[in-house]
Structure formats: structure tokens, C-alpha cells
Scaffold this active site. Sequence first.
Site, PDB file in Angstrom:
ATOM      1  N   GLU A  37      75.039  68.109  50.929  1.00 11.43           N
ATOM      2  CA  GLU A  37      75.542  67.345  49.794  1.00 11.43           C
ATOM      3  C   GLU A  37      76.803  66.579  50.206  1.00 11.43           C
ATOM      4  OE1 GLU A  37      73.576  67.075  47.492  1.00 11.43           O
ATOM      5  OE2 GLU A  37      73.054  68.896  46.410  1.00 11.43           O
TER       6      GLU A  37
ATOM      7  N   ASP B  44      65.197  72.691  55.245  1.00  6.99           N
ATOM      8  CA  ASP B  44      65.933  73.563  54.334  1.00  6.99           C
ATOM      9  C   ASP B  44      64.989  74.464  53.554  1.00  6.99           C
ATOM     10  OD1 ASP B  44      64.818  71.521  52.816  1.00  6.99           O
ATOM     11  OD2 ASP B  44      66.718  70.555  52.392  1.00  6.99           O
TER      12      ASP B  44
ATOM     13  N   ASN C  80      72.414  60.925  45.735  1.00  6.49           N
ATOM     14  CA  ASN C  80      73.837  61.032  46.096  1.00  6.49           C
ATOM     15  C   ASN C  80      74.063  60.911  47.600  1.00  6.49           C
ATOM     16  OD1 ASN C  80      72.921  63.442  47.088  1.00  6.49           O
ATOM     17  ND2 ASN C  80      74.113  64.748  45.723  1.00  6.49           N
TER      18      ASN C  80
ATOM     19  N   HIS D 268      72.524  62.672  49.982  1.00 15.10           N
ATOM     20  CA  HIS D 268      72.360  63.884  50.799  1.00 15.10           C
ATOM     21  C   HIS D 268      71.155  63.762  51.739  1.00 15.10           C
ATOM     22  CE1 HIS D 268      69.733  66.153  47.578  1.00 15.10           C
ATOM     23  NE2 HIS D 268      68.970  65.490  48.405  1.00 15.10           N
TER      24      HIS D 268
HETATM   25  P1  PGA Z   1      62.740  63.153  46.784  1.00 14.39           P
HETATM   26  O1  PGA Z   1      63.937  63.982  47.400  1.00 14.39           O
HETATM   27  O2  PGA Z   1      61.886  62.726  47.927  1.00 14.39           O
HETATM   28  O3  PGA Z   1      62.019  64.126  45.882  1.00 14.39           O
HETATM   29  O4  PGA Z   1      63.331  62.003  46.051  1.00 14.39           O
HETATM   30  C1  PGA Z   1      64.576  63.524  48.547  1.00 14.39           C
HETATM   31  C2  PGA Z   1      65.769  64.386  48.863  1.00 14.39           C
HETATM   32  O5  PGA Z   1      66.402  64.902  47.923  1.00 14.39           O
HETATM   33  O6  PGA Z   1      66.101  64.540  50.044  1.00 14.39           O
END
Ligand code: PGA
Length: 266
Positions: free
Chosen positions: A143, A67, A136, A138
Site C-alpha cells: 500500500e 500475496d 491507490n 499499490h
Molecule cells: P483488480 O485489483 O485487478 O481487481 O482491479 C488489482 C490490484 O488491486 O492489484
Amino acid sequence: MRVVIKDTPAEAARYAADVFTRQLLGQPGSVLGLATGSTPLLLYEELIERCRLGALSFREASTFNLDEYLGLGATHPQSYRYFMDQALFDRIDIDKTRTHFPDAASPDPQKAARDYERCLRDAGGVDLQLLGIGANGHIGFNEPYSSLGSRTRVKTLTAQTVADNARFFSEDEFQPQLALTMGIGTILEARRIVLLATGPAKASAIKQSVEGPITAKCPASALQLHPAATVILDIEAAGALEDPALFRHIEKQDQALSPSANGVAS
Ligand code: PGA
């Protein structure tokens, strides 16, 4: 889905690095799907070190990141291109013309999304996809309530994701709330998937992804449909699982059967 539980984030990162090393040794021209965020940093450090020692090479590999924030150019310090250059690409022997991101600076993001899908297809698809997971559930920027069949497209980030990522931005800095992201359907086409999660903030999302129903409410639960998905956890991210002993038992048996084939079956 295969679940591997390690005692520490460093051990989890080393296990994931072993999967990447084996992939690149077996197929030097692999197409790798990569992720940003805090979680993969230990893994990237491990890969950089192995590359420095000559134990693996990215010379023939290509990469596709999941992304990119919409509206940030590649040279913007908050762009994921910039992040990946700093965290990995500038420190390994990869040909950067083969490192790909959705073109989030395009005046036509829908077209950029379609172009990314085409570019992925032309490259033969992803051989090994790395994922993190949001609190959450995702994956990428898919999301909750994203279609489980979704393709690369523009997504609106949830308030929770924006808040979770605010730590990367200074107080008065513009923080995008839209992103171009591979879809869940895109991700599920990878031939192999490794999801890495560490720390207690991920425990609930991991429980829902591994034990819960397959539901758009928890996008990572879609990995239950994938025939070769490995979820690599530290003990804290595994903290809410009902039966962690079962996964440790399976892992021990598999190691005994085939000590060098970590994470092959799921
Ligand atoms: P993080 O993010 O590794 O910074 O916890 C993971 C994500 O949001 O996919």
C-alpha cells in the site's frame, strides 16, 4: 518503463498473453510471478485457451503469487490459492506442487514471510512477474508509503483496498484486513515485469506511476527503476496520460523493427 496502449481490455490481455507465451516457449522452466484480482482474468482465460490448443505449456514452469490474505487457509474460498486454482491452475497443465503462495495460515507469519523469500531465491528468482495495480497505486499488497526496498512481510490493507475488494466477499463474511505480500524490493528483482491495468478507475494511479515522481506514496512508481518493465493498458486506464500518442508512436516503431519482440525493451 515501456507503456503499451491497446483499444480494449481483451487486446491488452492478448498482448500480455503474448509476453507470457514467448517467455514459456523460450524458457519452459520459467519462474512466473502471478497476481490475483479481476484484471488478470482475461489474460488467464487467454493462457488457458492457448494451453488447451497446445500452443504453450506450463508443465515445467513454477509460479509464485504476490500475496495472500493473512489467516485464510489454502482451502478457504476467499484465499488467493483458491482463486488461482479456479482461475488458472486447475485449467492448465501445471504441476501444482510448483505453485507457491506465502503461507498465510502459519502461526508465525514473520517466519512464513522469510520462508517465502528463501523459497523464491532457491527457485532462482522470478523471470516474469505479472502485476495489477490498485486505484491507490499499490502493487501486490504494498500500500502507499510501503518502503520501496521492502521484502515479503505482513501489511495492513488500507480502507480503500478493503472497500475495493469488498465486492469479492458476501455481506456477513469475514474480510481480512492483513495480508502477507512480496515487498516492492522483492518485486523489483524479477528479471522482467508486466503490469496490466484496464478501466477508468486505474487512470489516475497509472498517470502517477508513469509520469509522476518515484515515491512511496504511489508504490507502482517504483517500476520506473526497473530496466525491463512493461505497462500494458487499455484506452481507459491510459485516459489520464499526458501524451498517449507518444507511447503509441514508440510501440509502432518497435513493432516495425521487431514484430515478434513485444515488450522487450523499456
Ligand atoms: P483488480 O485489483 O485487478 O481487481 O482491479 C488489482 C490490484 O488491486 O492489484
